[in-house]
Write an enzyme that holds these catalytic residues in place. Structure first.
Site: not given
Length: 575
Positions: A454-455, A500
């Site tokens: 996950d960003i 994301e």
């Protein structure tokens, strides 16, 4: 082994050819003489007349044959109704038997049982060649029974036909069995000095969506994807359910897996209720696709399998090729796929209503296929190596059009396939496809580790710099992942899980996955985006366990990512 090939024009020409053969045999040593007679017309009187001339001139010879959809002589399509192939076997160790039976659904078990008994009684048997009538019966039980023969026995042959493929009339015949409109002739061959090799060529490629066989009973295919089976031919090919259905559908068989190999199977009829009659059974819950012929693929397959036959060093080559292939190529081009074998050895055969070939343990009935059989007496080293020459000239006329259409279909289908499994922005796999691959790997029992990413603080990127920069960050991560997994095995895959979030499948153990996850974190931190600068990711890692279901595995890796996000981000957590 010596072979003589000629067309029948009239009685005088036949007797002249037989005199040549008799003179050759009188000056040579031989053990067996076998005539194979192929007739495009189901003309019993004419066939009987030709056979009587052969028997009168050479009473010591055996003969058998069948009606066909066309004949092959000198590796090329013959324009004549009747083609005659005479093979003279020279080694005294070569042995053979001939048997003819009436064949129907009711007699298939007893017929095949008798052949299996003959094989058991004669350990010298190496191969069984057969010609048989097919239309009107399922050949599944016939093939399954013969598959119980010794594992080293090769089995091959073709189905009798007629020049008009819509005509169900066909016949087989032999010296001792006469002419039969519902029968089979077996030729059992063997001996310590006789060698035989066989293979097959298709060149037809799957087309369009996978179809689920939702209802079938024996050789009657009722439903595909819950709808009448005929509907796929009307929907995709605009083929009408009328008297011409067989003729129009023959070049578009079903493509499916059977006994571990790809099989083509064409329907012989479409009934009023939309069900299809097949020449062999298709089980419910199988999956199949329509298929189409691609000229370039066909010739490449001819090159591959022809090389195998060439290296076998045969003295003769037999071809059993489906009538659909003649229809596909047309009479002017059909020899492109058969003539190359004439450079290896004398080549002959006929166009069939179905092709038989044992691959591994199983005897399969094929459609739209070309079966190749090489034979020789003696050692391969005693026969000079020949050249397999493929006609590389450009296709003309109908074939040129088909080749261009095939290329268009291939390109269009690849684009459709990619659009169905790839994420539009990142060009990584979409969630459905990466999940399918994870499940497939899990079910295989092979090593599997997951990395979920996950960003960090992605919302602030969109809010501060706009969605274009957000897309740049997502694309940058996707490129890094694609580059990062390129060296981690054929089964390594990366997909966009949503927003994301990303998922990586590695065919490795947990230790390798932890190292990979750390490298991903470092590589992503080094990217300097135009507006967003340097960013970080949080990562969860887990390895599949023996008792894992897909849900359990995904919940565990998601939990690892959750812990990474809520314990400071920019880190790897292993669960």
């Amino acid at each position: 082994m010596r072979q003589f090939q000629f067309d029948y024009y009239n009685d005088f020409s036949l007797k002249t050819e037989l005199t040549k053969i008799r003179l050759w045999c009188d000056s040579s040593v031989y053990s067996h003489i076998v005539f194979q007679i192929y007739s495009e017309q189901v003309d019993r009187e004419k066939i009987s007349h030709v056979c009587s001339i052969i028997e009168s001139a050479m009473p010591q010879a055996e003969y058998f044959g069948c009606s066909t959809n066309g004949n092959i002589i000198g590796g090329e399509f013959s324009e004549n109704d009747i083609t005659i192939i005479c093979t003279v076997f020279e080694y005294p160790s070569t042995k053979m038997l001939f048997r003819q039976y009436e064949l129907s659904d009711q007699t298939a078990d007893s017929v095949t049982g008798d052949i299996l008994h003959l094989i058991d009684e004669n350990p010298w048997v190496k191969a069984v060649e057969l010609v048989t009538t097919i239309r009107g019966m399922s050949m599944t039980g016939f093939c399954e029974n013969l598959s119980n023969s010794r594992a080293d026995i090769q089995i091959f042959g073709g189905g009798a036909f007629a020049s008009d493929i819509n005509n169900e009339e066909a016949c087989v015949f032999s010296k001792n069995g006469g002419i039969s409109s519902g029968g089979v002739v077996f030729w059992l061959l063997g001996g310590e000095d006789l060698a035989i090799d066989s293979t097959y060529v298709t060149g037809w490629k799957p087309l369009g969506k996978m179809l689920h066989v939702t209802r079938s009973e024996g050789s009657r295919l009722y439903e595909l994807d819950g709808a009448p089976a005929y509907d796929v031919y009307y929907k995709y090919l605009n083929i009408k359910n009328d008297a011409h259905f067989f003729n129009h559908s023959l070049e578009f068989p079903f493509f499916y897996k059977c006994h571990g190999i790809s099989i083509l199977r064409a329907p012989t009829a479409s009934l009023d209720d939309g069900s299809l009659i097949m020449t062999s059974d298709i089980e419910s819950d199988e999956y199949a696709q329509l298929a189409y012929g691609d000229p370039g693929t066909i010739l490449e397959s001819v090159r591959e399998e022809g090389t195998r036959i060439r290296d076998f060093r045969p003295e003769i080559v037999q071809i059993f090729s489906c009538a659909a292939r003649r229809s596909f190529w047309g009479n002017n081009e059909i020899s492109k796929e058969s003539k190359p074998f004439c450079g290896i050895a004398p080549t002959s055969g006929f166009y069939t209503s179905g092709e038989f070939l044992r691959t591994g343990k199983y005897l399969n009935q094929h459609n739209v296929t070309m079966v190749l059989v090489g034979m020789r007496e003696g050692l391969a080293d005693d026969i000079p190596k020949k050249t397999l020459e493929i006609d590389e000239s450009e296709f003309t006329g109908k074939m040129a059009l088909i080749n261009r259409l095939a290329n268009y279909i291939n390109a269009a289908f690849r684009e459709l396939e990619e659009s169905a499994i790839l994420d539009g922005l990142t060009k990584l796999y979409n969630r459905a496809e990466i999940q399918r691959r994870i499940n497939e790997r899990l079910l295989s029992g092979e090593k599997l580790s997951l990395i979920m990413i996950d960003i960090d603080n992605f919302k602030s990127v969109n809010d501060t710099y706009g969605h274009n920069e957000g897309d740049n960050v997502i694309i940058g991560l996707a490129k890094m992942l694609k580059d990062g997994i390129s060296s981690r095995g054929n089964y390594a895959s990366a997909g966009r899980w949503g927003g994301e979030e990303f998922m990586v499948l590695l065919p490795n153990d947990i230790n390798s996955a932890i190292v990979a996850a750390g490298e991903m974190c470092s590589a992503f931190r080094e990217i300097n985006f135009p507006l967003a600068g340097h960013r970080t990711i949080s990562v969860g890692v887990t390895e599949a366990k023996a008792d894992d279901t897909l849900d359990k595995l995904l919940i565990r890796v998601d939990s690892a990512l959750y812990d990474a996000k809520h314990n400071g981000k920019n880190r790897v957590v292993v669960v």
